[in-house]
Design a protein around this motif. Sequence first.
Motif, PDB file in Angstrom:
ATOM      1  N   PRO A 145     -25.412  -1.109  -0.213  1.00  0.00           N
ATOM      2  CA  PRO A 145     -25.433  -2.135  -1.252  1.00  0.00           C
ATOM      3  C   PRO A 145     -24.081  -2.851  -1.325  1.00  0.00           C
ATOM      4  O   PRO A 145     -23.049  -2.266  -1.000  1.00  0.00           O
ATOM      5  CB  PRO A 145     -25.700  -1.331  -2.531  1.00  0.00           C
ATOM      6  N   ASN A 146     -24.101  -4.108  -1.741  1.00  0.00           N
ATOM      7  CA  ASN A 146     -22.842  -4.838  -1.907  1.00  0.00           C
ATOM      8  C   ASN A 146     -21.976  -4.201  -2.991  1.00  0.00           C
ATOM      9  O   ASN A 146     -20.755  -4.165  -2.893  1.00  0.00           O
ATOM     10  CB  ASN A 146     -23.125  -6.303  -2.246  1.00  0.00           C
ATOM     11  N   ASP A 147     -22.640  -3.714  -4.020  1.00  0.00           N
ATOM     12  CA  ASP A 147     -21.973  -2.972  -5.087  1.00  0.00           C
ATOM     13  C   ASP A 147     -22.565  -1.570  -5.117  1.00  0.00           C
ATOM     14  O   ASP A 147     -23.785  -1.402  -5.036  1.00  0.00           O
ATOM     15  CB  ASP A 147     -22.190  -3.661  -6.439  1.00  0.00           C
ATOM     16  N   ASP A 148     -21.709  -0.560  -5.212  1.00  0.00           N
ATOM     17  CA  ASP A 148     -22.177   0.817  -5.119  1.00  0.00           C
ATOM     18  C   ASP A 148     -23.318   1.143  -6.078  1.00  0.00           C
ATOM     19  O   ASP A 148     -24.161   1.995  -5.787  1.00  0.00           O
ATOM     20  CB  ASP A 148     -21.020   1.792  -5.382  1.00  0.00           C
ATOM     21  N   TYR A 149     -23.361   0.477  -7.215  1.00  0.00           N
ATOM     22  CA  TYR A 149     -24.337   0.833  -8.243  1.00  0.00           C
ATOM     23  C   TYR A 149     -25.533  -0.112  -8.299  1.00  0.00           C
ATOM     24  O   TYR A 149     -26.307  -0.082  -9.245  1.00  0.00           O
ATOM     25  CB  TYR A 149     -23.629   0.933  -9.603  1.00  0.00           C
ATOM     26  N   ASP A 150     -25.705  -0.931  -7.258  1.00  0.00           N
ATOM     27  CA  ASP A 150     -26.900  -1.760  -7.157  1.00  0.00           C
ATOM     28  C   ASP A 150     -28.137  -0.890  -6.968  1.00  0.00           C
ATOM     29  O   ASP A 150     -28.080   0.177  -6.337  1.00  0.00           O
ATOM     30  CB  ASP A 150     -26.799  -2.711  -5.960  1.00  0.00           C
ATOM     31  N   SER A 153     -33.919  -2.978  -5.857  1.00  0.00           N
ATOM     32  CA  SER A 153     -34.586  -4.173  -6.369  1.00  0.00           C
ATOM     33  C   SER A 153     -33.686  -5.404  -6.374  1.00  0.00           C
ATOM     34  O   SER A 153     -34.184  -6.542  -6.338  1.00  0.00           O
ATOM     35  CB  SER A 153     -35.106  -3.912  -7.789  1.00  0.00           C
ATOM     36  N   VAL A 154     -32.377  -5.212  -6.398  1.00  0.00           N
ATOM     37  CA  VAL A 154     -31.435  -6.336  -6.362  1.00  0.00           C
ATOM     38  C   VAL A 154     -31.643  -7.169  -5.097  1.00  0.00           C
ATOM     39  O   VAL A 154     -31.404  -8.383  -5.094  1.00  0.00           O
ATOM     40  CB  VAL A 154     -29.982  -5.814  -6.442  1.00  0.00           C
ATOM     41  N   TYR A 155     -32.123  -6.531  -4.016  1.00  0.00           N
ATOM     42  CA  TYR A 155     -32.224  -7.182  -2.713  1.00  0.00           C
ATOM     43  C   TYR A 155     -33.647  -7.650  -2.391  1.00  0.00           C
ATOM     44  O   TYR A 155     -33.918  -8.070  -1.269  1.00  0.00           O
ATOM     45  CB  TYR A 155     -31.704  -6.223  -1.636  1.00  0.00           C
TER      46      TYR A 155
END
Length: 294
Positions: A145-150, A153-155
């Motif tokens: 993930p772009n951010d560790d806590y994504d 579903s963000v993608y």
Amino acid sequence: MTVGTSYQMINGLSEVIEQYDAVILDLWGVVHDGVTPYPSSILAMEALKKAGVPVALLSNAPRRSSVVVARMEDMGIARDLYGPAVASGEIAYSQLLARTDPWYAKLGRKVMSVGPVRDMSMFEGQDVEMVKTVEDADWLLVTGPNDDYDAVSVYEDLLHAAKARDLPMLCPNPDREVIRGGDRIICAGAIAARYEVLGGNVRWEGKPLASAYDFCLQLFDKGPDAKLLVVGDSLSTDVAGSNNAGLDVALVTGGIHAEELGAPRGTLPEKGKLDALLNATGRSITYAVGDFCW
């Protein structure tokens, strides 16, 4: 190889290590949590060295092996405690550089990367052009993930857009999740698995694929008769890969499966719970150990 639920519960590797010529260690969940080493891991590596047992590292890390080694040194894990260090990213990197494999040979130059900045070593010396949109890309590299806590579903929109163009995706980390500094976060494998569900073309590199063990064993050449022990914490990668390769494996039950087994690191779970998990996943282990310890 032990079959089914016939395995030995041990308190540390010293109980069985005399049966083996060398050890292959997983990293995340075994040696460290992505931030700091576990209290017993360095002591165990020092004990293996003192006992004259060679150690190799095989990690589903989506970056160059040199980056993994440097990160280990930053954590205080001395380079002389292990021999070859293989990251799954290095396997993918080598394939990208050579482009002799038919799947890699078909990839274009324009790549869209999904993942954190720390994985940019994958592009060192590669003849590629990094782009920022699916519309401009020939293929996707997903390292996490772009951010560790994504969440995955963000993608979702990105994955649908990529599938609409039938873009191939390279995933150099089959892990779905990992424990980082005590927090459970998704890995590249979770995003790539969703892309596969949508019908996307995914090339996987790393455990449990046989190619990962082949790559490691070529560097860690102990001869055809060497007795090897794998130490890992994931049934879907470390144990599955070891089963496929015909290698004995010690499952660190205090790793990624600690919560579902109801046994924190350093303690052994109830055998019934572990048996049920092994039966549900169809995996076989040789040993169960609560922590990577001597």
